[in-house]
Enzyme design. Structure first.
Site, PDB file in Angstrom:
ATOM      1  N   HIS A 114      -1.571   1.372  -4.350  1.00  0.00           N
ATOM      2  CA  HIS A 114      -2.001   2.766  -4.177  1.00  0.00           C
ATOM      3  C   HIS A 114      -1.129   3.744  -4.944  1.00  0.00           C
ATOM      4  CE1 HIS A 114      -4.058   1.557  -0.129  1.00  0.00           C
ATOM      5  NE2 HIS A 114      -4.795   1.258  -1.171  1.00  0.00           N
TER       6      HIS A 114
ATOM      7  N   ASP B 148       6.086   4.648  -1.427  1.00  0.00           N
ATOM      8  CA  ASP B 148       7.536   4.864  -1.553  1.00  0.00           C
ATOM      9  C   ASP B 148       8.137   3.726  -2.376  1.00  0.00           C
ATOM     10  OD1 ASP B 148       7.525   3.729   1.799  1.00  0.00           O
ATOM     11  OD2 ASP B 148       8.390   2.584   0.147  1.00  0.00           O
TER      12      ASP B 148
ATOM     13  N   CYS C 180       0.762  20.086 -22.641  1.00  0.00           N
ATOM     14  CA  CYS C 180      -0.592  20.687 -22.747  1.00  0.00           C
ATOM     15  C   CYS C 180      -0.851  21.743 -21.690  1.00  0.00           C
ATOM     16  CB  CYS C 180      -1.657  19.586 -22.630  1.00  0.00           C
ATOM     17  SG  CYS C 180      -1.782  18.909 -20.966  1.00  0.00           S
TER      18      CYS C 180
ATOM     19  N   GLU D 168       0.883  -3.255  17.296  1.00  0.00           N
ATOM     20  CA  GLU D 168      -0.388  -3.335  18.067  1.00  0.00           C
ATOM     21  C   GLU D 168      -1.339  -4.281  17.320  1.00  0.00           C
ATOM     22  OE1 GLU D 168      -1.719   0.721  17.987  1.00  0.00           O
ATOM     23  OE2 GLU D 168      -2.119   0.688  15.836  1.00  0.00           O
TER      24      GLU D 168
ATOM     25  N   SER E  64      -2.702  -0.887   9.316  1.00  0.00           N
ATOM     26  CA  SER E  64      -3.808  -0.780  10.284  1.00  0.00           C
ATOM     27  C   SER E  64      -5.022  -1.565   9.785  1.00  0.00           C
ATOM     28  CB  SER E  64      -4.181   0.691  10.483  1.00  0.00           C
ATOM     29  OG  SER E  64      -4.508   1.270   9.209  1.00  0.00           O
TER      30      SER E  64
ATOM     31  N   ASN F 149       2.890  -6.406  13.581  1.00  0.00           N
ATOM     32  CA  ASN F 149       2.481  -5.039  13.909  1.00  0.00           C
ATOM     33  C   ASN F 149       2.919  -4.735  15.339  1.00  0.00           C
ATOM     34  OD1 ASN F 149       0.930  -2.582  14.300  1.00  0.00           O
ATOM     35  ND2 ASN F 149      -0.259  -3.205  12.504  1.00  0.00           N
TER      36      ASN F 149
ATOM     37  N   GLN G 225       0.855  -1.195   0.000  1.00  0.00           N
ATOM     38  CA  GLN G 225       0.000   0.000   0.000  1.00  0.00           C
ATOM     39  C   GLN G 225       0.890   1.244   0.000  1.00  0.00           C
ATOM     40  OE1 GLN G 225      -3.593  -0.586   2.892  1.00  0.00           O
ATOM     41  NE2 GLN G 225      -1.880  -1.773   3.687  1.00  0.00           N
ATOM     42  N   ASN G 226       2.174   1.034   0.261  1.00  0.00           N
ATOM     43  CA  ASN G 226       3.090   2.169   0.385  1.00  0.00           C
ATOM     44  C   ASN G 226       3.399   2.749  -0.987  1.00  0.00           C
ATOM     45  OD1 ASN G 226       3.060   1.612   3.079  1.00  0.00           O
ATOM     46  ND2 ASN G 226       4.950   0.433   3.043  1.00  0.00           N
TER      47      ASN G 226
ATOM     48  N   CYS H 124       0.250  13.839 -15.828  1.00  0.00           N
ATOM     49  CA  CYS H 124      -0.533  15.005 -16.247  1.00  0.00           C
ATOM     50  C   CYS H 124      -2.026  14.724 -16.032  1.00  0.00           C
ATOM     51  CB  CYS H 124      -0.275  15.289 -17.735  1.00  0.00           C
ATOM     52  SG  CYS H 124      -1.287  16.653 -18.346  1.00  0.00           S
TER      53      CYS H 124
HETATM   54  C1  BV8 Z   1     -12.066   2.822  -3.282  1.00  0.00           C
HETATM   55  C2  BV8 Z   1      -2.254   6.792  -1.515  1.00  0.00           C
HETATM   56  C3  BV8 Z   1     -13.903   2.480  -4.705  1.00  0.00           C
HETATM   57  C4  BV8 Z   1      -2.196   8.231  -1.326  1.00  0.00           C
HETATM   58  C5  BV8 Z   1      -3.894   5.839   0.008  1.00  0.00           C
HETATM   59  C6  BV8 Z   1     -16.318   7.125   1.478  1.00  0.00           C
HETATM   60  C7  BV8 Z   1     -16.093   7.692   0.230  1.00  0.00           C
HETATM   61  C8  BV8 Z   1     -15.206   7.140  -0.677  1.00  0.00           C
HETATM   62  C9  BV8 Z   1     -14.513   5.984  -0.336  1.00  0.00           C
HETATM   63  C10 BV8 Z   1     -14.756   5.444   0.913  1.00  0.00           C
HETATM   64  C11 BV8 Z   1     -15.645   5.988   1.822  1.00  0.00           C
HETATM   65  N1  BV8 Z   1     -15.620   5.221   2.955  1.00  0.00           N
HETATM   66  C12 BV8 Z   1     -14.743   4.213   2.793  1.00  0.00           C
HETATM   67  C13 BV8 Z   1     -14.231   4.332   1.570  1.00  0.00           C
HETATM   68  C14 BV8 Z   1     -13.280   3.487   0.988  1.00  0.00           C
HETATM   69  C15 BV8 Z   1     -11.920   4.135   1.244  1.00  0.00           C
HETATM   70  C16 BV8 Z   1     -11.470   3.703   2.624  1.00  0.00           C
HETATM   71  O1  BV8 Z   1     -11.139   2.551   2.800  1.00  0.00           O
HETATM   72  N2  BV8 Z   1     -11.456   4.624   3.592  1.00  0.00           N
HETATM   73  C17 BV8 Z   1     -11.021   4.233   4.922  1.00  0.00           C
HETATM   74  C18 BV8 Z   1     -10.280   5.386   5.594  1.00  0.00           C
HETATM   75  C19 BV8 Z   1     -12.235   3.758   5.713  1.00  0.00           C
HETATM   76  N3  BV8 Z   1     -11.067   3.566   0.230  1.00  0.00           N
HETATM   77  C20 BV8 Z   1     -10.923   4.207  -0.927  1.00  0.00           C
HETATM   78  O2  BV8 Z   1     -11.365   5.300  -1.175  1.00  0.00           O
HETATM   79  C21 BV8 Z   1     -10.134   3.410  -1.963  1.00  0.00           C
HETATM   80  N4  BV8 Z   1     -10.872   3.406  -3.189  1.00  0.00           N
HETATM   81  O3  BV8 Z   1     -12.628   2.304  -2.348  1.00  0.00           O
HETATM   82  O4  BV8 Z   1     -12.585   2.909  -4.561  1.00  0.00           O
HETATM   83  C22 BV8 Z   1     -14.781   3.677  -4.384  1.00  0.00           C
HETATM   84  C23 BV8 Z   1     -14.745   4.762  -5.242  1.00  0.00           C
HETATM   85  C24 BV8 Z   1     -15.594   5.848  -4.968  1.00  0.00           C
HETATM   86  C25 BV8 Z   1     -16.427   5.835  -3.851  1.00  0.00           C
HETATM   87  C26 BV8 Z   1     -16.423   4.748  -2.968  1.00  0.00           C
HETATM   88  C27 BV8 Z   1     -15.581   3.666  -3.232  1.00  0.00           C
HETATM   89  C28 BV8 Z   1      -8.785   4.064  -2.197  1.00  0.00           C
HETATM   90  C29 BV8 Z   1      -7.918   3.857  -0.972  1.00  0.00           C
HETATM   91  C30 BV8 Z   1      -6.501   4.327  -1.280  1.00  0.00           C
HETATM   92  C31 BV8 Z   1      -6.246   5.669  -0.646  1.00  0.00           C
HETATM   93  N5  BV8 Z   1      -4.850   6.047  -0.848  1.00  0.00           N
HETATM   94  N6  BV8 Z   1      -2.633   6.177  -0.246  1.00  0.00           N
HETATM   95  C32 BV8 Z   1      -0.980   8.621  -0.535  1.00  0.00           C
HETATM   96  O5  BV8 Z   1      -0.326   7.752   0.082  1.00  0.00           O
HETATM   97  O6  BV8 Z   1      -0.699   9.823  -0.541  1.00  0.00           O
HETATM   98  S1  BV8 Z   1      -4.261   5.032   1.442  1.00  0.00           S
HETATM   99  C33 BV8 Z   1      -3.125   5.319   2.649  1.00  0.00           C
HETATM  100  O7  BV8 Z   1      -3.553   4.497   3.729  1.00  0.00           O
HETATM  101  C34 BV8 Z   1      -1.719   4.845   2.341  1.00  0.00           C
HETATM  102  O8  BV8 Z   1      -1.560   4.188   1.107  1.00  0.00           O
HETATM  103  C35 BV8 Z   1      -1.492   3.823   3.441  1.00  0.00           C
HETATM  104  O9  BV8 Z   1      -0.606   2.871   3.102  1.00  0.00           O
HETATM  105  C36 BV8 Z   1      -2.863   3.298   3.529  1.00  0.00           C
HETATM  106  C37 BV8 Z   1      -3.230   2.313   4.569  1.00  0.00           C
HETATM  107  O10 BV8 Z   1      -2.722   2.730   5.727  1.00  0.00           O
HETATM  108  P1  BV8 Z   1      -1.585   1.797   6.385  1.00  0.00           P
HETATM  109  O11 BV8 Z   1      -0.578   1.453   5.335  1.00  0.00           O
HETATM  110  O12 BV8 Z   1      -2.243   0.690   7.078  1.00  0.00           O
HETATM  111  O13 BV8 Z   1      -0.914   2.826   7.334  1.00  0.00           O
HETATM  112  P2  BV8 Z   1      -1.481   3.359   8.720  1.00  0.00           P
HETATM  113  O14 BV8 Z   1      -0.715   4.592   9.053  1.00  0.00           O
HETATM  114  O15 BV8 Z   1      -2.965   3.378   8.702  1.00  0.00           O
HETATM  115  O16 BV8 Z   1      -1.088   2.200   9.761  1.00  0.00           O
HETATM  116  C38 BV8 Z   1       0.267   1.934  10.027  1.00  0.00           C
HETATM  117  C39 BV8 Z   1       0.275   0.645  10.814  1.00  0.00           C
HETATM  118  O17 BV8 Z   1       1.620   0.268  11.044  1.00  0.00           O
HETATM  119  C40 BV8 Z   1      -0.392   0.778  12.184  1.00  0.00           C
HETATM  120  O18 BV8 Z   1      -1.185  -0.372  12.416  1.00  0.00           O
HETATM  121  C41 BV8 Z   1       0.802   0.814  13.150  1.00  0.00           C
HETATM  122  O19 BV8 Z   1       0.481   0.169  14.372  1.00  0.00           O
HETATM  123  C42 BV8 Z   1       1.814  -0.023  12.412  1.00  0.00           C
HETATM  124  N7  BV8 Z   1       3.203   0.272  12.704  1.00  0.00           N
HETATM  125  C43 BV8 Z   1       3.774   1.493  12.935  1.00  0.00           C
HETATM  126  N8  BV8 Z   1       5.108   1.328  13.110  1.00  0.00           N
HETATM  127  C44 BV8 Z   1       5.369  -0.013  12.969  1.00  0.00           C
HETATM  128  C45 BV8 Z   1       4.149  -0.677  12.715  1.00  0.00           C
HETATM  129  N9  BV8 Z   1       4.067  -2.010  12.541  1.00  0.00           N
HETATM  130  C46 BV8 Z   1       5.221  -2.720  12.621  1.00  0.00           C
HETATM  131  N10 BV8 Z   1       6.427  -2.151  12.850  1.00  0.00           N
HETATM  132  C47 BV8 Z   1       6.536  -0.813  13.027  1.00  0.00           C
HETATM  133  N11 BV8 Z   1       7.756  -0.260  13.238  1.00  0.00           N
HETATM  134 ZN    ZN Z   2      -0.377  17.222 -20.436  1.00  0.00          ZN
END
Ligand code: BV8
Ligand code: ZN
Length: 239
Positions: A112, A97, A146, A213, A185, A211, A94-95, A120
């Site tokens: 993602h 990077d 463009c 947690e 998460s 994780n 999902q990252n 563009c």
């Molecule tokens: C979709 C790119 C169909 C950008 C990202 C209402 C309207 C529209 C959509 C929705 C809605 N309600 C729900 C949705 C669906 C929505 C969604 O799921 N929302 C969530 C918040 C409920 N999903 C979407 O919109 C997806 N598309 O559904 O299309 C659609 C279309 C139209 C309308 C409806 C549906 C698109 C989702 C993609 C979004 N883009 N990133 C960017 O990065 O700039 S998501 C973003 O969150 C990142 O990619 C990230 O990777 C991702 C997930 O988060 P995690 O990777 O899990 O990271 P997080 O910080 O949350 O957690 C870190 C974890 O690591 C924690 O558990 C922590 O404890 C742990 N940790 C920390 N340190 C360590 C560790 N573990 C081990 N070791 C460590 N050292």
């Molecule tokens: Zn262009």
């Protein structure tokens, strides 16, 4: 007991926690950055970009700078070593990077998108960010073909994931022997459904969660290994 990986198909699903030790901020964790007053989900949307492209690009250029200046951590290196010893490993991340690739992993699917790429908003032109380009780009990057704005080549909330990429993920998830889920998460859809999909179509799959947690999938996995993944993943595999 060390996990013997030989002759097993391994699929690894990584999230922002996997890159945390490299200094890349997670989405929902602690974050002392200037962006902590913003909710990423409010910035990573098409509406935010059309409302205030400068603010969104300032946030992304800040993150791009971090990714360009950081290094893969031990967790990325473990997966790259595993690939050298056992070619049947695939990474779904999902990252946005490129740390898996920079550690040496070659079979990486970005569900993602990729933050170091920009495309563009109107034509097919795109580019890859470099330090130099970042220094030179004071405002919003504009297309030379463009004259429209470029946008980060990532999937924003409310945007659908690429169907070909999703098809590849489903293929991997339904045929893997082992699914490792690390540093996520597990609340962003549709990726949050991946472990359930794997188990439904592939009931003998072993799922290990790494994780610091417990998460909403902890109750359905074979085992949750608590601790920083940059430490626990190394101890888990027997090379
Ligand atoms: C979709 C790119 C169909 C950008 C990202 C209402 C309207 C529209 C959509 C929705 C809605 N309600 C729900 C949705 C669906 C929505 C969604 O799921 N929302 C969530 C918040 C409920 N999903 C979407 O919109 C997806 N598309 O559904 O299309 C659609 C279309 C139209 C309308 C409806 C549906 C698109 C989702 C993609 C979004 N883009 N990133 C960017 O990065 O700039 S998501 C973003 O969150 C990142 O990619 C990230 O990777 C991702 C997930 O988060 P995690 O990777 O899990 O990271 P997080 O910080 O949350 O957690 C870190 C974890 O690591 C924690 O558990 C922590 O404890 C742990 N940790 C920390 N340190 C360590 C560790 N573990 C081990 N070791 C460590 N050292
Ligand atoms: Zn262009």
């Amino acid at each position: 007991m060390k996990f013997k990986s030989m002759n097993k198909k391994i699929t690894v699903l990584t999230g922002a926690g996997f890159s945390r030790a490299s200094g890349v901020p997670t989405f929902r964790g602690e974050d002392e950055s200037l962006w902590s007053k913003y909710n990423p989900a409010d910035l990573a949307t098409p509406q935010a970009f059309s409302r205030n492209p400068t603010l969104v690009w300032d946030w992304y250029k800040w993150r791009i700078g971090i990714v360009l200046r950081t290094q893969p951590n031990q967790a990325h290196k473990v997966l790259a070593t595993l690939e050298q010893k056992n070619a049947a490993i695939s990474i779904i991340t999902q990252n946005v990077d490129n740390l898996h690739e920079r550690a040496g992993s070659s079979n990486v699917t970005h569900v993602h998108g990729e933050i170091l790429k920009a495309r563009c908003t109107k034509c097919t032109s795109f580019f890859t960010w470099t330090e130099k380009k970042l220094e030179k780009t004071e405002f919003i990057p504009q297309c030379l073909e463009c004259e429209s704005f470029y946008r980060p080549d990532v999937v924003w909330f409310g945007e659908s994931l690429d169907t070909k990429i999703l098809g590849k993920c489903y293929e991997l998830l339904t045929h893997t022997d082992v699914l490792i889920i690390a540093g996520t998460s597990a609340i962003v859809f549709p990726v949050a459904e991946f472990p359930f999909l794997a188990k439904k179509y592939n009931p003998s799959v072993e799922i290990f969660e790494f994780n610091i947690e417990r998460t909403p999938i902890s109750s359905m996995v074979t085992q949750t290994i608590l601790g920083p993944v940059e430490e626990t993943l190394d101890n888990f595999f027997q090379f």
